[in-house]
Scaffold this motif. Structure first.
Motif, PDB file in Angstrom:
ATOM      1  N   ARG A  73       0.830  -1.216   0.000  1.00 16.28           N
ATOM      2  CA  ARG A  73       0.000   0.000   0.000  1.00 16.28           C
ATOM      3  C   ARG A  73       0.855   1.253   0.000  1.00 16.28           C
ATOM      4  O   ARG A  73       0.474   2.275  -0.579  1.00 16.28           O
ATOM      5  CB  ARG A  73      -0.959  -0.007   1.176  1.00 16.28           C
ATOM      6  N   CYS A  74       2.000   1.191   0.627  1.00 19.00           N
ATOM      7  CA  CYS A  74       2.908   2.345   0.635  1.00 19.00           C
ATOM      8  C   CYS A  74       3.397   2.649  -0.775  1.00 19.00           C
ATOM      9  O   CYS A  74       3.466   3.811  -1.188  1.00 19.00           O
ATOM     10  CB  CYS A  74       4.077   2.098   1.582  1.00 19.00           C
ATOM     11  N   ALA A  75       3.718   1.604  -1.516  1.00 22.61           N
ATOM     12  CA  ALA A  75       4.182   1.785  -2.901  1.00 22.61           C
ATOM     13  C   ALA A  75       3.073   2.342  -3.779  1.00 22.61           C
ATOM     14  O   ALA A  75       3.313   3.223  -4.610  1.00 22.61           O
ATOM     15  CB  ALA A  75       4.693   0.464  -3.465  1.00 22.61           C
ATOM     16  N   ASP A  76       1.857   1.848  -3.587  1.00 28.03           N
ATOM     17  CA  ASP A  76       0.719   2.343  -4.365  1.00 28.03           C
ATOM     18  C   ASP A  76       0.463   3.819  -4.087  1.00 28.03           C
ATOM     19  O   ASP A  76       0.050   4.565  -4.977  1.00 28.03           O
ATOM     20  CB  ASP A  76      -0.546   1.544  -4.052  1.00 28.03           C
ATOM     21  N   ASP A 121       7.109   7.090  -6.972  1.00 28.36           N
ATOM     22  CA  ASP A 121       7.606   5.730  -7.201  1.00 28.36           C
ATOM     23  C   ASP A 121       8.907   5.466  -6.442  1.00 28.36           C
ATOM     24  O   ASP A 121       9.793   4.765  -6.926  1.00 28.36           O
ATOM     25  CB  ASP A 121       7.791   5.447  -8.694  1.00 28.36           C
ATOM     26  N   ALA A 122       9.003   6.037  -5.248  1.00 28.84           N
ATOM     27  CA  ALA A 122      10.201   5.857  -4.431  1.00 28.84           C
ATOM     28  C   ALA A 122      10.198   4.519  -3.704  1.00 28.84           C
ATOM     29  O   ALA A 122      11.236   4.063  -3.241  1.00 28.84           O
ATOM     30  CB  ALA A 122      10.328   6.995  -3.420  1.00 28.84           C
ATOM     31  N   ILE A 123       9.037   3.885  -3.598  1.00 28.86           N
ATOM     32  CA  ILE A 123       8.957   2.558  -2.979  1.00 28.86           C
ATOM     33  C   ILE A 123       8.713   1.552  -4.092  1.00 28.86           C
ATOM     34  O   ILE A 123       7.789   1.700  -4.887  1.00 28.86           O
ATOM     35  CB  ILE A 123       7.853   2.510  -1.908  1.00 28.86           C
ATOM     36  N   TYR A 124       9.578   0.561  -4.162  1.00 27.43           N
ATOM     37  CA  TYR A 124       9.564  -0.398  -5.260  1.00 27.43           C
ATOM     38  C   TYR A 124       9.733  -1.815  -4.735  1.00 27.43           C
ATOM     39  O   TYR A 124      10.151  -2.015  -3.599  1.00 27.43           O
ATOM     40  CB  TYR A 124      10.678  -0.074  -6.250  1.00 27.43           C
ATOM     41  N   GLN A 125       9.418  -2.789  -5.570  1.00 27.24           N
ATOM     42  CA  GLN A 125       9.619  -4.191  -5.188  1.00 27.24           C
ATOM     43  C   GLN A 125      11.005  -4.642  -5.614  1.00 27.24           C
ATOM     44  O   GLN A 125      11.391  -4.495  -6.770  1.00 27.24           O
ATOM     45  CB  GLN A 125       8.573  -5.077  -5.853  1.00 27.24           C
ATOM     46  N   ASP A 126      11.715  -5.210  -4.675  1.00 24.08           N
ATOM     47  CA  ASP A 126      13.035  -5.772  -4.923  1.00 24.08           C
ATOM     48  C   ASP A 126      12.866  -7.285  -4.996  1.00 24.08           C
ATOM     49  O   ASP A 126      12.586  -7.938  -3.994  1.00 24.08           O
ATOM     50  CB  ASP A 126      13.977  -5.384  -3.789  1.00 24.08           C
ATOM     51  N   THR A 169      15.052  -9.563  -5.462  1.00 21.50           N
ATOM     52  CA  THR A 169      16.177 -10.390  -5.031  1.00 21.50           C
ATOM     53  C   THR A 169      15.861 -11.093  -3.714  1.00 21.50           C
ATOM     54  O   THR A 169      16.493 -12.069  -3.365  1.00 21.50           O
ATOM     55  CB  THR A 169      17.478  -9.573  -4.881  1.00 21.50           C
ATOM     56  N   ILE A 170      14.880 -10.573  -2.966  1.00 19.17           N
ATOM     57  CA  ILE A 170      14.393 -11.215  -1.749  1.00 19.17           C
ATOM     58  C   ILE A 170      12.893 -11.377  -1.929  1.00 19.17           C
ATOM     59  O   ILE A 170      12.178 -10.405  -2.106  1.00 19.17           O
ATOM     60  CB  ILE A 170      14.679 -10.378  -0.495  1.00 19.17           C
ATOM     61  N   LEU A 171      12.414 -12.603  -1.898  1.00 19.22           N
ATOM     62  CA  LEU A 171      11.010 -12.862  -2.147  1.00 19.22           C
ATOM     63  C   LEU A 171      10.252 -13.083  -0.850  1.00 19.22           C
ATOM     64  O   LEU A 171      10.785 -13.628   0.108  1.00 19.22           O
ATOM     65  CB  LEU A 171      10.845 -14.095  -3.043  1.00 19.22           C
ATOM     66  N   THR A 172       8.983 -12.673  -0.833  1.00 22.30           N
ATOM     67  CA  THR A 172       8.122 -12.925   0.306  1.00 22.30           C
ATOM     68  C   THR A 172       7.404 -14.248   0.077  1.00 22.30           C
ATOM     69  O   THR A 172       7.551 -14.872  -0.974  1.00 22.30           O
ATOM     70  CB  THR A 172       7.087 -11.799   0.481  1.00 22.30           C
ATOM     71  N   THR A 173       6.597 -14.673   1.034  1.00 18.44           N
ATOM     72  CA  THR A 173       5.901 -15.941   0.890  1.00 18.44           C
ATOM     73  C   THR A 173       4.899 -15.920  -0.257  1.00 18.44           C
ATOM     74  O   THR A 173       4.494 -16.958  -0.749  1.00 18.44           O
ATOM     75  CB  THR A 173       5.173 -16.326   2.186  1.00 18.44           C
ATOM     76  N   SER A 174       4.489 -14.748  -0.688  1.00 14.40           N
ATOM     77  CA  SER A 174       3.578 -14.664  -1.830  1.00 14.40           C
ATOM     78  C   SER A 174       4.351 -14.606  -3.143  1.00 14.40           C
ATOM     79  O   SER A 174       3.775 -14.363  -4.192  1.00 14.40           O
ATOM     80  CB  SER A 174       2.674 -13.436  -1.693  1.00 14.40           C
ATOM     81  N   GLU A 175       5.655 -14.840  -3.064  1.00 14.47           N
ATOM     82  CA  GLU A 175       6.557 -14.833  -4.217  1.00 14.47           C
ATOM     83  C   GLU A 175       6.636 -13.461  -4.872  1.00 14.47           C
ATOM     84  O   GLU A 175       6.918 -13.334  -6.053  1.00 14.47           O
ATOM     85  CB  GLU A 175       6.177 -15.914  -5.233  1.00 14.47           C
ATOM     86  N   GLN A 176       6.405 -12.438  -4.089  1.00 17.11           N
ATOM     87  CA  GLN A 176       6.583 -11.072  -4.556  1.00 17.11           C
ATOM     88  C   GLN A 176       7.833 -10.510  -3.911  1.00 17.11           C
ATOM     89  O   GLN A 176       8.208 -10.915  -2.819  1.00 17.11           O
ATOM     90  CB  GLN A 176       5.383 -10.207  -4.175  1.00 17.11           C
ATOM     91  N   GLY A 177       8.460  -9.575  -4.574  1.00 17.38           N
ATOM     92  CA  GLY A 177       9.640  -8.946  -4.000  1.00 17.38           C
ATOM     93  C   GLY A 177       9.267  -8.075  -2.817  1.00 17.38           C
ATOM     94  O   GLY A 177       8.141  -7.602  -2.711  1.00 17.38           O
ATOM     95  N   ILE A 178      10.220  -7.868  -1.919  1.00 16.45           N
ATOM     96  CA  ILE A 178       9.949  -6.998  -0.781  1.00 16.45           C
ATOM     97  C   ILE A 178       9.898  -5.547  -1.243  1.00 16.45           C
ATOM     98  O   ILE A 178      10.532  -5.165  -2.228  1.00 16.45           O
ATOM     99  CB  ILE A 178      10.989  -7.157   0.349  1.00 16.45           C
ATOM    100  N   TYR A 179       9.127  -4.763  -0.538  1.00 17.23           N
ATOM    101  CA  TYR A 179       9.021  -3.342  -0.858  1.00 17.23           C
ATOM    102  C   TYR A 179      10.125  -2.593  -0.142  1.00 17.23           C
ATOM    103  O   TYR A 179      10.309  -2.740   1.065  1.00 17.23           O
ATOM    104  CB  TYR A 179       7.646  -2.810  -0.455  1.00 17.23           C
ATOM    105  N   ARG A 180      10.867  -1.803  -0.910  1.00 19.66           N
ATOM    106  CA  ARG A 180      11.999  -1.043  -0.385  1.00 19.66           C
ATOM    107  C   ARG A 180      11.867   0.415  -0.782  1.00 19.66           C
ATOM    108  O   ARG A 180      11.180   0.746  -1.731  1.00 19.66           O
ATOM    109  CB  ARG A 180      13.310  -1.603  -0.920  1.00 19.66           C
ATOM    110  N   LEU A 181      12.563   1.267  -0.062  1.00 20.66           N
ATOM    111  CA  LEU A 181      12.540   2.695  -0.314  1.00 20.66           C
ATOM    112  C   LEU A 181      13.793   3.123  -1.054  1.00 20.66           C
ATOM    113  O   LEU A 181      14.902   2.826  -0.620  1.00 20.66           O
ATOM    114  CB  LEU A 181      12.437   3.460   1.011  1.00 20.66           C
ATOM    115  N   ASP A 182      13.613   3.827  -2.160  1.00 22.47           N
ATOM    116  CA  ASP A 182      14.719   4.455  -2.882  1.00 22.47           C
ATOM    117  C   ASP A 182      14.810   5.887  -2.365  1.00 22.47           C
ATOM    118  O   ASP A 182      14.019   6.753  -2.763  1.00 22.47           O
ATOM    119  CB  ASP A 182      14.454   4.431  -4.380  1.00 22.47           C
TER     120      ASP A 182
END
Length: 138
Positions: free
Chosen positions: A56-59, A64-69, A71-84
């Motif tokens: 929700r933070c990325a949305d 677009d400073a918060i993005y999915q990375d 290289t580290i996957l969550t249990t839903s197989e999505q990348g973690i959200y990180r701050l640029d």
């Protein structure tokens, strides 16, 4: 596909998770700079607030400073959200959108604190004396 978990019944509100998080990210033992929050509501009641990687933070971020990375996957197989940090303007839209209210504003940096799971080696989990925080790998 790891994820951060919590067991509030095991938490003794020692604030070690907050302090070690601040150390890992800012080399200072200051619980107020951690990306994990232990809320003390009453003398005998507390709540662990952790990032649930809902996106929700990325949305909400207009830059677009918060993005999915991925290289580290969550249990839903999505990348973690990180701050640029280079894209963040400090508008606070992500903080307002956070359902767990774990995103807090760094007044000195004019940007939010965003959990990055310590890039797959969460220090809050490693140093929790009661295993109230966990790192599930599957």
């Amino acid at each position: 596909m790891p994820r951060l978990t919590k067991n509030e019944d095991a938490c003794i509100a020692c604030h070690r998770c907050e302090a070690i998080c601040a150390w890992a990210h800012h080399v200072v033992f200051n619980p107020h700079k951690g990306r994990v929050i232990v809320d003390l509501e009453y003398p005998d009641t507390h709540q662990l607030r952790i990032c649930i990687q809902c996106g929700r933070c990325a949305d909400a971020c207009p830059m677009d400073a918060i993005y999915q990375d991925f290289t580290i996957l969550t249990t839903s197989e999505q990348g973690i959200y990180r701050l640029d940090e280079s894209k963040c303007t400090g508008c606070g839209e992500c903080i307002e959108a956070c359902p767990t209210k774990v995103l807090q504003f760094y007044a000195d940096k004019r940007m939010p604190r965003k959990c990055d799971f310590c890039l797959g080696q969460p220090m809050c989990v490693r140093y929790c004396p009661t295993k109230a925080l966990g790192w599930v790998l599957g």
